[in-house]
Design an enzyme around this catalytic site. Sequence first.
Site, mmCIF file in Angstrom:
data_model
loop_
_atom_site.group_PDB
_atom_site.id
_atom_site.type_symbol
_atom_site.label_atom_id
_atom_site.label_comp_id
_atom_site.label_asym_id
_atom_site.label_seq_id
_atom_site.Cartn_x
_atom_site.Cartn_y
_atom_site.Cartn_z
ATOM 1 N N ARG A 161 0.572 -1.027 -0.072
ATOM 2 C CA ARG A 161 -0.137 -0.177 0.141
ATOM 3 C C ARG A 161 0.858 1.112 -0.041
ATOM 4 N NH1 ARG A 161 -3.003 -3.598 -0.535
ATOM 5 N NH2 ARG A 161 -5.173 -3.636 0.089
ATOM 6 N N SER A 232 -10.724 -0.414 3.762
ATOM 7 C CA SER A 232 -9.867 -0.412 5.101
ATOM 8 C C SER A 232 -9.168 0.831 5.299
ATOM 9 C CB SER A 232 -8.674 -1.327 4.764
ATOM 10 O OG SER A 232 -8.953 -2.705 4.229
ATOM 11 N N GLU A 329 -4.405 3.886 6.072
ATOM 12 C CA GLU A 329 -4.353 3.464 4.763
ATOM 13 C C GLU A 329 -4.869 4.617 3.837
ATOM 14 O OE1 GLU A 329 -5.201 1.934 1.213
ATOM 15 O OE2 GLU A 329 -6.509 0.588 2.157
HETATM 16 N N1 EPU Z 1 -11.331 -10.235 10.683
HETATM 17 C C1 EPU Z 1 -11.884 -10.045 11.613
HETATM 18 N N2 EPU Z 1 -12.721 -9.220 11.914
HETATM 19 C C2 EPU Z 1 -13.277 -8.554 10.936
HETATM 20 C C3 EPU Z 1 -12.760 -8.536 9.803
HETATM 21 C C4 EPU Z 1 -11.809 -9.504 9.490
HETATM 22 O O1 EPU Z 1 -11.309 -10.492 12.815
HETATM 23 O O2 EPU Z 1 -14.335 -7.547 11.386
HETATM 24 C C5 EPU Z 1 -10.156 -10.951 10.390
HETATM 25 C C6 EPU Z 1 -10.696 -12.073 9.137
HETATM 26 O O3 EPU Z 1 -11.097 -13.316 10.100
HETATM 27 C C7 EPU Z 1 -9.335 -12.372 8.535
HETATM 28 C C8 EPU Z 1 -8.612 -11.120 8.763
HETATM 29 O O4 EPU Z 1 -9.010 -10.671 9.692
HETATM 30 O O5 EPU Z 1 -8.607 -13.529 9.222
HETATM 31 C C9 EPU Z 1 -8.258 -10.492 7.303
HETATM 32 O O6 EPU Z 1 -9.606 -9.987 6.967
HETATM 33 P P1 EPU Z 1 -9.901 -9.777 5.316
HETATM 34 O O7 EPU Z 1 -9.618 -11.071 4.652
HETATM 35 O O8 EPU Z 1 -11.310 -9.079 5.216
HETATM 36 O O9 EPU Z 1 -8.853 -8.862 4.900
HETATM 37 P P2 EPU Z 1 -8.104 -7.600 5.716
HETATM 38 O O10 EPU Z 1 -6.866 -8.100 5.937
HETATM 39 O O11 EPU Z 1 -9.032 -6.905 6.455
HETATM 40 C C10 EPU Z 1 -7.018 -6.976 3.224
HETATM 41 C C11 EPU Z 1 -6.824 -5.541 2.507
HETATM 42 C C12 EPU Z 1 -8.237 -5.384 1.858
HETATM 43 C C13 EPU Z 1 -8.215 -6.458 0.645
HETATM 44 C C14 EPU Z 1 -8.652 -8.012 1.459
HETATM 45 C C15 EPU Z 1 -8.495 -8.921 0.564
HETATM 46 C C16 EPU Z 1 -5.571 -3.858 3.777
HETATM 47 C C17 EPU Z 1 -5.322 -2.904 4.806
HETATM 48 N N3 EPU Z 1 -6.859 -4.411 3.329
HETATM 49 O O12 EPU Z 1 -8.077 -6.598 4.073
HETATM 50 O O13 EPU Z 1 -8.014 -4.142 0.905
HETATM 51 O O14 EPU Z 1 -9.440 -6.104 -0.187
HETATM 52 O O15 EPU Z 1 -7.134 -7.811 2.478
HETATM 53 O O16 EPU Z 1 -7.053 -9.143 0.093
HETATM 54 O O17 EPU Z 1 -4.396 -4.630 3.424
HETATM 55 C C18 EPU Z 1 -8.180 -1.661 1.034
HETATM 56 O O18 EPU Z 1 -7.149 -1.838 0.741
HETATM 57 O O19 EPU Z 1 -9.102 -0.781 1.089
HETATM 58 C C19 EPU Z 1 -8.809 -2.987 1.011
HETATM 59 C C20 EPU Z 1 -10.158 -3.274 1.447
#
Ligand code: EPU
Length: 333
Positions: A161, A232, A329
């Site tokens: 990012r 995010s 972010e």
């Molecule tokens: N999780 C929780 N609680 C929640 C949501 C998620 O505990 O309310 C846990 C999930 O169980 C999972 C982990 O957090 O194990 C990761 O969640 P998720 O798969 O939704 O991905 P993320 O790390 O929150 C990142 C990117 C997203 C991207 C997704 C999919 C960042 C900051 N965000 O989110 O990007 O779509 O992975 O690859 O790296 C963005 O940049 O705006 C964005 C949405």
Amino acid sequence: MVIEENASLKYHNSFGINATAAYLSAATSQRELIDALDFADSRQIPVCILGEGTNVLFTRDYPGLVVRMAMAGIELDHDSATVKAAAGENWHRLVETCMSNKLYGIENLALIPGTAGAAPVQNIGAYGIELAAYVDRVEVLNAATGRQQVIDAADCEFAYRDSLFKQANGSSLLITAVHLQLSRDWQPNTSYGALSNALKGREPRPQELYDAVCSIRQSKLPDPKQVGNAGSFFKNPMVSEWKVEQLRASYPDIVSFDAGEPGFRKLPAAWLLDQLGWKGRHRGTAAVSGEHALVLINPGQATGEDVYLLAQEMSSNVLDEFGIALQPEVRII
Ligand code: EPU
């Protein structure tokens, strides 16, 4: 070039924050971009470059000129599997156009809101891939010199990012077009757990992978057209392996990911915030999504200041409880 005075930004940021710009214009060509910069220069006012405003938070009215990058055009070359997209093209439309022309690689980035020109700035990523792997070069207008430049991917300083265009030494480089190197061969990337689960371990065809990505995204992230948000709000923090083990003592179910650097792991900021009960909480006119703890939302009349204060409360809470500093972010203006 039309320049609006005291213009509302409500429909130019996906949070739907009703801030005002002293001046607002749209640049549909390089010429218009140069004219807009000259206008700001002649009045000695700051310039804020926006795509579709899907990764910004306006915390107050903007005292300068906001320029929306609105250059259009997608050129595909099937033989070399390359594509050039003008900065103002919608990113998702670009993903669809490439896929329907049998140029592959960026399907996992389907449905990410925003423009093609903004995509390299924060090196968009989702479901196991990052844009950086597909950028060949970008065309920029250097606002400091008024010259056009081409910057090869290797010089874009892409990281998680992050890119040159977010750094102080790259802040004058305004992306006008992006060149991607794709592939005519179909090689699906299903490394992301939720994606391979959705596909039940099958090797998908392009449309199947694309549909799976879209449906996971739609089930997890609120559509900014329905409820204001910028995806995010914070980056996922990188911490030492030692820190993860320390946290595991109190949180045996802690989730962590490979950070691409020995000795370090990436923790999901959403998980940290979820442990502290942030999902669905409100502060003033702003709130946290009830579906995803990393997504701040505007339930209707949120001010940028309230969203910002909510974000600050969340990050200090994470710092107090876990000793981890979250970095935004979203670009805060
Ligand atoms: N999780 C929780 N609680 C929640 C949501 C998620 O505990 O309310 C846990 C999930 O169980 C999972 C982990 O957090 O194990 C990761 O969640 P998720 O798969 O939704 O991905 P993320 O790390 O929150 C990142 C990117 C997203 C991207 C997704 C999919 C960042 C900051 N965000 O989110 O990007 O779509 O992975 O690859 O790296 C963005 O940049 O705006 C964005 C949405």
